[in-house]
Design a protein around this motif. Sequence first.
Motif, short mmCIF file in Angstrom:
data_model
loop_
_atom_site.label_atom_id
_atom_site.label_comp_id
_atom_site.label_asym_id
_atom_site.label_seq_id
_atom_site.Cartn_x
_atom_site.Cartn_y
_atom_site.Cartn_z
N SER A 269 -4.26 8.64 -1.36
CA SER A 269 -5.38 8.74 -1.72
C SER A 269 -5.69 7.06 -1.01
CB SER A 269 -4.81 8.67 -3.31
OG SER A 269 -4.16 9.82 -4.29
N THR A 270 -7.40 7.03 -1.18
CA THR A 270 -7.53 5.81 -0.89
C THR A 270 -8.55 5.15 -2.02
OG1 THR A 270 -8.25 6.33 0.71
CG2 THR A 270 -10.11 4.61 -0.29
N TYR A 271 -8.35 3.83 -2.87
CA TYR A 271 -8.31 3.44 -4.00
C TYR A 271 -9.68 2.00 -3.46
CZ TYR A 271 -3.69 5.13 -5.11
OH TYR A 271 -3.38 5.73 -5.43
N ARG B 210 -4.97 1.46 0.67
CA ARG B 210 -4.59 3.06 0.44
C ARG B 210 -2.84 2.24 1.19
NH1 ARG B 210 -7.07 7.44 3.02
NH2 ARG B 210 -5.04 8.44 4.01
#
Length: 340
Positions: free
Chosen positions: A59-61, A154
């Motif tokens: 996941s990329t935040y 990430r």
Amino acid sequence: MTDDGPGSHARRTGWSGWTPRNRWLAGGGAATGAALLGLLLAAQVGASPACAAPPAGGSTYQGKATFYDAQGQGGNCSFDSAPADRMHVALGPTEYSDAAACGGYLDVTGPRGTVRVVVMDQCPECATGHIDLSREAFARIADPVQGIVPVSYRAVVDPPTGPLAFRIKEGASQWWFAVRVTNHGNPLASVEARTGSGWRELVRHDYNYWLADDGLGPGPYTLRVTDVAGNQASVSGLTLAPEQTQTTDVRLYGSGGSGPAAGAGSSSATGSGSTSGRSAERSPTPDTASAAESPSARPTPAGSASASPSPTAGAAGFGAAASSAVTPAAAPADPPPACG
């Protein structure tokens, strides 16, 4: 410049009390930015996260980054010191998740490029999506004069690291047991101790030690370590030698890594076993590193007995990941990742 107003804070490190941290905010709007940041994040101090969890792999935040000075200490994760390359990060209570994020790595992308950092610390007033980098790491992705920048980040899956290392806490005895595990790469899901024909799960505390409050006997011990990716390894022959690093030849994954391992001690242990189709492989003893441990000892119960440690104390550490090359990156949107 150092801001001692709303943008600065103190950090609790293990049982040793509060350690001062200084956050830098610079540029023409520094004072205003610090005040606004303090107001926005003040509600986070002392609050229990509603859905605490470390950043998940894959996941990329989106969020924001500031920077601080760890003053050479190892932070809430109880590392003996900051990594040699100074590439580390502190997370807010939700993402720190009572030390569940400790020892994992993030790739952080800002206006100038990307840097890899190890999770070493907690930022008590940082909201979800607000990460606090070391000054050196921040300089890789942005001009420090900016003070606060939008970033994306990430979790790194299976980062290069060294063989597992174990440090039994000062004050430990056959009646009270606490161990810290380093060089695991991915965040840990569990640490278990062999007891007879079964396994006992140890309890992780927010200063990154795994505890058996009533002890595990005089040892030697066999511990089983599992990370969040499902990699698992068992290590036997660990002795009751507080304040020493016991190095092993076991990795949770991979046959080797480019990241140097810190913390060779005088003791050693052997390892075996794995799950999820990945074997725990052997490698040479890691390089040495030295520093004093931050948290204070838990008192040993009256009348308890402890095993005699080896005469030579080793120093503990963790695998340091090299920062990635700087590449152009667009500034991400500001909203923090959703929790839930």
